[in-house]
Design a protein around this motif. Structure first.
Motif, PDB file in Angstrom:
ATOM      1  N   THR A   1      20.234  -4.517  -0.542  1.00 52.61           N
ATOM      2  CA  THR A   1      21.126  -5.104   0.235  1.00 52.61           C
ATOM      3  C   THR A   1      22.628  -5.416  -0.364  1.00 52.61           C
ATOM      4  N   VAL A   2      22.692  -5.786  -1.515  1.00 53.61           N
ATOM      5  CA  VAL A   2      23.868  -5.968  -2.197  1.00 53.61           C
ATOM      6  C   VAL A   2      24.701  -4.892  -2.136  1.00 53.61           C
ATOM      7  N   ALA A   3      24.423  -3.701  -2.549  1.00 54.18           N
ATOM      8  CA  ALA A   3      25.088  -2.394  -2.287  1.00 54.18           C
ATOM      9  C   ALA A   3      25.474  -2.223  -0.958  1.00 54.18           C
ATOM     10  N   PHE A   4      24.573  -2.422   0.137  1.00 57.71           N
ATOM     11  CA  PHE A   4      24.870  -2.156   1.500  1.00 57.71           C
ATOM     12  C   PHE A   4      25.753  -3.173   1.931  1.00 57.71           C
ATOM     13  N   LEU A   5      25.765  -4.338   1.610  1.00 56.51           N
ATOM     14  CA  LEU A   5      26.884  -5.518   1.765  1.00 56.51           C
ATOM     15  C   LEU A   5      28.115  -4.803   1.480  1.00 56.51           C
ATOM     16  N   ARG A   6      28.355  -4.283   0.239  1.00 53.37           N
ATOM     17  CA  ARG A   6      29.294  -3.941  -0.111  1.00 53.37           C
ATOM     18  C   ARG A   6      30.112  -2.581   0.507  1.00 53.37           C
TER      19      ARG A   6
ATOM     20  N   ARG B   1       0.788  -0.884  -0.044  1.00 54.29           N
ATOM     21  CA  ARG B   1      -0.104  -0.102  -0.080  1.00 54.29           C
ATOM     22  C   ARG B   1       0.937   1.236  -0.063  1.00 54.29           C
ATOM     23  N   PRO B   2       0.775   2.195  -1.016  1.00 61.00           N
ATOM     24  CA  PRO B   2       1.632   3.406  -0.941  1.00 61.00           C
ATOM     25  C   PRO B   2       1.583   4.236   0.124  1.00 61.00           C
ATOM     26  N   TRP B   3       2.516   4.921   0.551  1.00 65.37           N
ATOM     27  CA  TRP B   3       2.527   5.931   1.650  1.00 65.37           C
ATOM     28  C   TRP B   3       2.088   7.053   1.012  1.00 65.37           C
ATOM     29  N   VAL B   4       1.208   7.592   1.635  1.00 67.77           N
ATOM     30  CA  VAL B   4       0.522   8.801   0.776  1.00 67.77           C
ATOM     31  C   VAL B   4       1.303  10.062   0.995  1.00 67.77           C
ATOM     32  N   GLY B   5       1.582  10.865  -0.028  1.00 69.37           N
ATOM     33  CA  GLY B   5       2.078  12.110   0.191  1.00 69.37           C
ATOM     34  C   GLY B   5       3.503  12.131   0.505  1.00 69.37           C
ATOM     35  N   GLY B   6       4.484  11.230   0.084  1.00 66.77           N
ATOM     36  CA  GLY B   6       5.844  11.349   0.785  1.00 66.77           C
ATOM     37  C   GLY B   6       6.825  10.311  -0.044  1.00 66.77           C
ATOM     38  N   ASN B   7       7.822  10.574   0.418  1.00 64.89           N
ATOM     39  CA  ASN B   7       9.044   9.108  -0.066  1.00 64.89           C
ATOM     40  C   ASN B   7       8.622   7.936   0.576  1.00 64.89           C
ATOM     41  N   ASP B   8       8.412   6.775  -0.494  1.00 64.90           N
ATOM     42  CA  ASP B   8       8.273   5.694   0.061  1.00 64.90           C
ATOM     43  C   ASP B   8       9.526   4.830  -0.079  1.00 64.90           C
ATOM     44  N   PRO B   9      10.371   4.651   1.033  1.00 63.97           N
ATOM     45  CA  PRO B   9      11.609   3.840   0.931  1.00 63.97           C
ATOM     46  C   PRO B   9      11.516   2.266   0.720  1.00 63.97           C
ATOM     47  N   ARG B  10      10.155   1.824   0.836  1.00 60.88           N
ATOM     48  CA  ARG B  10      10.216   0.525   0.875  1.00 60.88           C
ATOM     49  C   ARG B  10      10.431  -0.517  -0.110  1.00 60.88           C
ATOM     50  N   PRO B  11       9.595  -0.130  -1.473  1.00 57.83           N
ATOM     51  CA  PRO B  11       9.662  -1.112  -2.439  1.00 57.83           C
ATOM     52  C   PRO B  11      11.198  -1.516  -3.042  1.00 57.83           C
ATOM     53  N   HIS B  12      12.146  -0.549  -2.935  1.00 54.99           N
ATOM     54  CA  HIS B  12      13.255  -0.849  -3.277  1.00 54.99           C
ATOM     55  C   HIS B  12      14.507  -0.965  -2.240  1.00 54.99           C
ATOM     56  N   LEU B  13      13.949  -1.218  -0.866  1.00 57.36           N
ATOM     57  CA  LEU B  13      14.997  -1.192   0.211  1.00 57.36           C
ATOM     58  C   LEU B  13      15.800  -2.307   0.038  1.00 57.36           C
ATOM     59  N   TRP B  14      14.983  -3.522   0.145  1.00 53.91           N
ATOM     60  CA  TRP B  14      15.635  -5.002   0.173  1.00 53.91           C
ATOM     61  C   TRP B  14      16.741  -5.155  -0.935  1.00 53.91           C
ATOM     62  N   GLU B  15      16.504  -4.343  -2.194  1.00 58.80           N
ATOM     63  CA  GLU B  15      17.177  -4.579  -3.443  1.00 58.80           C
ATOM     64  C   GLU B  15      18.487  -3.943  -3.105  1.00 58.80           C
TER      65      GLU B  15
END
Ligand SMILES: C[S@@+](CC[C@H](N)C(=O)[O-])C[C@H]1O[C@@H](n2cnc3c(N)ncnc32)[C@H](O)[C@@H]1O
Length: 315
Positions: A90-95, A74-88
């Motif tokens: 993980t690879v960059a975070f690991l590095r 469910r989209p967050w209303v009226g602002g930045n929604d960090p969720r959909p690509h957050l887990w993607e």
């Protein structure tokens, strides 16, 4: 469950637009395939797999999003929604160790990050909040909810007790969600607000029977969390209590997993955010001059929100 299979299927559904189409309307596999340029047989197999993961349901030839998928996307209303690509990330975070978003930034950044998301958080926490409200021995008359967001925790207490008055503390734009939820619950007459930065606003000394801080201290370093708790302890009336709700639950494999996943989720979207341990919370509460700490376990649900638990310390 075959974890590699589940991870690949979820990633494929996200990247091809299958999730988006599942949310749009019930459709046959052939319709998904045609709209998204997918192979029809492959689409049917992936859709059937999504049904087994409780992410879709099937009625005859038609597939649609499950309530679980709907809730998560469910989209967050009226602002930045960090969720959909957050887990993607993980690879960059690991590095790199670098988060994708900075939800624990300056007060202005925090306000912009949270004003859109707190209503969604309120929906997710609602069953836990109602359970916790039912477990409190006494109904407090004056409640202060710090970093209240939608006010889900304190308003659940007020729902049960007609004499409870709640003061919500948060940034001005976030407090709009608190006021809206209070009105929805017909509690508009029994709420007040203190807008501003919780580290700086004036809090009346000894004025509250219960001070709640829910899912906020994880955004703070240990030093700032300890000093904030000392600040909040001063707002507690003699005989009153401070209630900390956070990613505190553990002890079963499901809850340990939920805590570990939550810690990673937090690291993907904050610079300094940390899942503090129950022992750390207890030592900060003791240093703030509060008495014995009672642990309140919540819910049996798993998933990232399943790590939530509470500590109650009396003054
Ligand atoms: C994860 S949300 C939790 C909201 C709510 N307590 C709940 O459990 O659903 C964190 C909340 O803390 C608020 N917050 C973060 N830093 C704050 C600060 N410095 N002053 C006031 N509120 C703050 C955010 O605006 C947000 O509403």
């Amino acid at each position: 469950m075959d974890l590699f299979a589940a991870a690949s299927i979820v990633t494929a559904a996200q990247q091809t637009g299958l999730f988006r189409e599942l949310l749009a309307a019930p459709q046959a596999a052939s319709a998904f395939a045609e709209k998204l340029g997918l192979d029809r047989r492959a689409a049917t197999l992936v859709l059937d797999a999504l049904v087994t993961l409780d992410l879709a349901s099937r009625e005859g030839d038609f597939y649609e999003a499950s309530p679980q998928l709907r809730s998560w996307l469910r989209p967050w209303v009226g602002g930045n929604d960090p969720r959909p690509h957050l887990w993607e990330h993980t690879v960059a975070f690991l590095r790199s160790g670098e988060p994708r978003a900075h939800m624990d930034g300056t007060p202005a950044e925090r306000e912009a990050s949270y004003r859109a998301g707190v209503a969604w958080l309120g929906e997710h926490f609602e069953p836990f909040a109602r359970e916790l409200a039912g477990k409190l021995a006494q109904a407090p008359a004056r409640v202060l909810d710090v970093g209240c967001g939608s006010g889900v925790w304190s308003l659940a207490i007020a729902e049960r007790s007609p004499t409870t008055h709640v003061t919500g503390q948060d940034f001005p734009q976030v407090l709009e969600s608190f006021t809206a939820r209070a009105q929805q619950l017909d509690l508009g007459e029994r709420v007040a607000t203190i807008p501003g930065d919780m580290h700086a606003v004036e809090l009346p000394a000894g004025a509250f029977d219960l001070v709640v801080i829910a899912n906020v201290l994880r955004l703070e370093t240990p030093e700032r969390a300890a000093s904030l708790l000392a600040r909040l302890a001063r707002a507690v009336a003699p005989g009153g209590a401070l209630l900390v709700v956070d990613a505190l639950a553990g002890g079963t494999p499901e809850r340990e997993r939920a805590r570990a996943l939550y810690a990673l989720n937090l690291a993907l979207r904050t610079r300094a955010g940390r899942v503090h341990s129950p022992a750390e919370f207890a030592s900060w509460l003791a240093a703030a001059g509060l008495g014995a700490v009672e642990t309140i376990a919540l819910g049996g649900r798993t998933g990232p929100m399943g790590a939530v638990g509470a500590l109650l310390a009396r003054r």
